[in-house]
Design a protein around this motif. Structure first.
Motif, mmCIF file in Angstrom:
data_model
loop_
_atom_site.group_PDB
_atom_site.id
_atom_site.type_symbol
_atom_site.label_atom_id
_atom_site.label_comp_id
_atom_site.label_asym_id
_atom_site.label_seq_id
_atom_site.Cartn_x
_atom_site.Cartn_y
_atom_site.Cartn_z
ATOM 1 N N UNK A 272 47.660 39.532 42.639
ATOM 2 C CA UNK A 272 48.919 39.977 42.000
ATOM 3 C C UNK A 272 49.618 38.734 41.468
ATOM 4 N N UNK A 273 50.256 38.847 40.320
ATOM 5 C CA UNK A 273 50.952 37.693 39.756
ATOM 6 C C UNK A 273 50.015 36.902 38.854
ATOM 7 N N UNK A 274 50.539 35.817 38.280
ATOM 8 C CA UNK A 274 49.768 35.060 37.290
ATOM 9 C C UNK A 274 48.904 33.987 37.951
ATOM 10 N N UNK A 275 48.079 33.337 37.118
ATOM 11 C CA UNK A 275 47.236 32.251 37.613
ATOM 12 C C UNK A 275 45.769 32.583 37.434
ATOM 13 N N UNK A 276 44.905 31.545 37.488
ATOM 14 C CA UNK A 276 43.483 31.749 37.223
ATOM 15 C C UNK A 276 42.813 32.705 38.201
ATOM 16 N N UNK A 277 41.884 33.456 37.682
ATOM 17 C CA UNK A 277 41.165 34.467 38.471
ATOM 18 C C UNK A 277 39.804 34.620 37.785
ATOM 19 N N UNK A 278 38.838 33.726 38.113
ATOM 20 C CA UNK A 278 37.586 33.652 37.344
ATOM 21 C C UNK A 278 36.815 34.962 37.248
ATOM 22 N N UNK A 279 36.804 35.782 38.295
ATOM 23 C CA UNK A 279 35.936 36.977 38.254
ATOM 24 C C UNK A 279 36.680 38.231 37.798
ATOM 25 N N UNK A 280 37.858 38.034 37.201
ATOM 26 C CA UNK A 280 38.677 39.197 36.804
ATOM 27 C C UNK A 280 37.934 40.126 35.849
ATOM 28 N N UNK A 281 38.065 41.419 36.102
ATOM 29 C CA UNK A 281 37.478 42.432 35.214
ATOM 30 C C UNK A 281 38.620 43.033 34.409
ATOM 31 N N UNK A 282 38.643 42.752 33.116
ATOM 32 C CA UNK A 282 39.754 43.266 32.306
ATOM 33 C C UNK A 282 39.330 44.520 31.534
ATOM 34 N N UNK A 283 38.157 45.055 31.878
ATOM 35 C CA UNK A 283 37.633 46.215 31.154
ATOM 36 C C UNK A 283 37.904 47.524 31.907
ATOM 37 N N UNK A 284 37.242 48.585 31.475
ATOM 38 C CA UNK A 284 37.499 49.906 32.070
ATOM 39 C C UNK A 284 37.013 49.963 33.520
ATOM 40 N N UNK A 285 36.007 49.161 33.871
ATOM 41 C CA UNK A 285 35.546 49.149 35.266
ATOM 42 C C UNK A 285 36.652 48.598 36.174
ATOM 43 N N UNK A 286 37.312 47.535 35.689
ATOM 44 C CA UNK A 286 38.443 46.972 36.436
ATOM 45 C C UNK A 286 39.517 48.027 36.646
ATOM 46 N N UNK A 287 39.790 48.778 35.590
ATOM 47 C CA UNK A 287 40.808 49.839 35.699
ATOM 48 C C UNK A 287 40.396 50.896 36.703
ATOM 49 N N UNK A 288 39.103 51.228 36.688
ATOM 50 C CA UNK A 288 38.622 52.257 37.611
ATOM 51 C C UNK A 288 38.746 51.778 39.066
ATOM 52 N N UNK A 289 38.364 50.536 39.295
ATOM 53 C CA UNK A 289 38.459 50.000 40.662
ATOM 54 C C UNK A 289 39.927 49.969 41.116
ATOM 55 N N UNK A 290 40.826 49.659 40.179
ATOM 56 C CA UNK A 290 42.253 49.628 40.515
ATOM 57 C C UNK A 290 42.718 51.016 40.944
ATOM 58 N N UNK A 291 42.238 52.036 40.197
ATOM 59 C CA UNK A 291 42.613 53.414 40.528
ATOM 60 C C UNK A 291 42.024 53.822 41.877
ATOM 61 N N UNK A 292 40.704 53.637 42.017
ATOM 62 C CA UNK A 292 40.011 54.084 43.229
ATOM 63 C C UNK A 292 40.546 53.332 44.450
ATOM 64 N N UNK A 293 40.781 52.028 44.274
ATOM 65 C CA UNK A 293 41.237 51.211 45.405
ATOM 66 C C UNK A 293 42.739 51.260 45.591
ATOM 67 N N UNK A 294 43.434 52.017 44.723
ATOM 68 C CA UNK A 294 44.894 52.100 44.767
ATOM 69 C C UNK A 294 45.497 50.690 44.807
ATOM 70 N N UNK A 295 45.070 49.880 43.859
ATOM 71 C CA UNK A 295 45.463 48.469 43.855
ATOM 72 C C UNK A 295 46.806 48.265 43.177
ATOM 73 N N UNK A 296 47.835 48.676 43.876
ATOM 74 C CA UNK A 296 49.210 48.478 43.432
ATOM 75 C C UNK A 296 49.962 47.854 44.599
ATOM 76 N N UNK A 297 50.715 46.786 44.327
ATOM 77 C CA UNK A 297 51.313 45.980 45.392
ATOM 78 C C UNK A 297 52.201 46.764 46.350
ATOM 79 N N UNK A 298 52.087 46.441 47.644
ATOM 80 C CA UNK A 298 52.905 47.071 48.681
ATOM 81 C C UNK A 298 54.361 46.633 48.557
#
Ligand code: GDP
Ligand code: IMO
Ligand code: MG
Length: 427
Positions: A272-298
């Motif tokens: 969460x937040x800015x800064x380097x993240x070498x393995x970041x997935x900025x495509x639809x797979x990344x979006x899907x994992x965010x949805x499935x994993x409920x990756x929204x900050x507590x």
């Protein structure tokens, strides 16, 4: 086994809260060692969800003594809200204590955090705006307020007069913002003093006696190695040391007393937040994992950035913390991914790096080197033993363990306590 440390191995939100809750009934004391209400630890117990920012996630076990150590910066308002929420749920906080030495987040800290971010413009860090950086700044500058100051009203008042002059000068002259009112802060904090007074302790004798009697102590780290003020992706980090070493410093326990260090890692990576993240997935797979994993900050509700497991980061975490045992969480989130990437290192201008570079500009622009493994394409949620897991899932876990440099002893396949596969007991 008497002192165990638990740390995050990536960029935070690995599921530390769940693991602390799992271990709490097997330890006598949990000590939170650093960070503040920037942390968000979600625990799901018997279907009920609890969110903690300051209170150690061991509090759901009534017989465990829970301590906020002196390395933490405590916002008393947030702390008391958490206490009230727990009481409303029928959870006792009779065994909860705060170190007299812990520093406080004052009302001007979140405002200075926010204004500092505005001032940085495009180079902002993406902090949680909880005033954590400014509170640690004041601690190091030796103008911070400690929890124990609440028990000395005359001292509190005198010091506030001095400190607030500095803060209001910065607010009005540097940021063109409104000054804070001394009387209002004093009234507010003396109100907190009344409620906090019974919880405030010099935790040194508590910890010393627990060690002397061979009681089991668990040190609860917040955040994670890549957000460490020294070892992380500076300046895109938090203002404390979320390492095993930081846990010792923040609790006053000597490194030589520590028997084991547990690292919690997600089966993929988030930030969460800015800064380097070498393995970041900025495509639809990344979006899907965010949805499935409920990756929204507590804490802030922000969408977490999502990417492949980074074994170079994991090895760095294992080595710098001395991690003996890994808990791998959120394996279930990968249940429907056909091919999985694992980063083993990075290429930067023709050179191979097996660890995250100190130069964050290189880390930002490097090319991760990936291995690929086939996914298992079936649900793991109901697995209760390691052998229940699909063979391809076990192969993935084995490979992560090999590349990360420590055994994966526990696998988590859902948020609830029951969604846990234990290969080797952690304690
Ligand atoms: P922490 O900051 O390390 O304590 O982690 P957070 O609580 O911020 O984020 C982890 C999130 O994942 C929480 O919402 C947990 O309830 C959830 N969680 C933990 N373990 C698992 C798991 O194995 N599978 C799934 N699907 N969710 C999990
Ligand atoms: P837990 O304990 C994930 C991140 C912020 C920001 C940077 C600096 O839940 O794993 P700060 O407010 O600390 O000055 O923000 O650190 N950050 C976290 N990210 N999990 C956390 O805690 C975090 N605490 C801080 O998003 O990038
Ligand atoms: Mg979190």
């Amino acid at each position: 086994m008497s002192v165990t440390i638990l740390v995050g191995g990536q960029w935070g939100d690995e599921g530390k809260g769940k693991v602390i809750d799992l271990l709490a009934d097997r330890v006598d004391m949990v000590v939170r060692s650093q960070g503040g209400s920037n942390a968000g630890h979600t625990v799901v117990a018997e279907g009920k969800e609890y969110k903690f920012h300051l209170i150690p996630s061991g509090v759901l076990n009534p017989s465990t003594v829970c301590v906020i150590g002196h390395g933490v910066v405590v916002n008393p308002k947030v702390f008391l809200e958490e206490v009230d929420n727990l009481h409303a749920e029928g959870v006792s906080t009779d065994n909860l204590f705060i170190s007299e030495r812990a520093h406080m987040v004052m009302p001007y800290h979140p405002e200075l955090d926010r204004l500092g971010e505005v001032q940085r413009g495009d180079d902002r860090l993406g902090t949680t705006a909880r005033g954590i950086g400014p509170a640690y700044e004041d601690k190091v500058r030796r103008i911070g307020f400690r929890i124990g100051d609440l028990q000395k009203p005359a001292f509190l008042e005198k010091k506030l007069r001095f400190v607030l002059r500095l803060k209001n000068e910065a607010l009005t002259k540097l940021y063109d913002a409104e000054p804070f009112d001394e009387g209002a802060i004093l009234d507010e904090y003396l109100g907190y003093a009344e409620r906090l007074d019974p919880l405030i302790r010099d935790i040194y004798p508590m910890v010393r006696d627990a060690i002397a009697h061979d009681r089991k102590i668990l040190l609860e780290g917040a955040q994670a190695i890549m957000l460490d003020i020294d070892l992380g992706t500076y300046p895109y980090v938090t203002s404390s040391a979320p390492t095993a070493a930081g846990a010792c410093a923040g609790s006053g326990i000597a490194p030589s007393r520590v028997d084991k260090t547990i690292g919690v890692f997600k089966a993929y990576t988030t930030r969460v937040g800015y800064g380097p993240f070498p393995t970041e997935l900025t495509d639809s797979l990344g979006e899907r994992l965010r949805e499935v994993g409920n990756e929204f900050g507590t804490t802030t509700g922000r969408a977490r950035r999502v990417g492949w497991y980074d074994a170079a980061v994991a090895r760095y975490a294992v080595e710098t913390n001395g991690i003996d045992s890994i808990v791998l969480t959120k394996v279930d989130v990968l249940d429907e991914v056909p091919t999985l990437g694992i980063c083993t290192g990075y290429m930067w201008r023709g050179e191979y790096w097996d660890h995250p570079m100190a130069n964050i500009s290189h880390l930002k622009h490097c090319d991760p080197v990936y291995e690929e493994m086939p996914g298992w394409m079936t649900s793991t949620r109901d697995c209760r033993s390691y052998d229940d897991l699909p063979p391809r899932c076990r192969a993935y876990i084995e490979r992560l363990g090999e590349l990360s440099g420590a055994p994966i002893d526990v696998v988590s396949i859902g948020p609830d306590r029951q969604h846990t596969v234990v290969r080797r007991d952690l304690l």
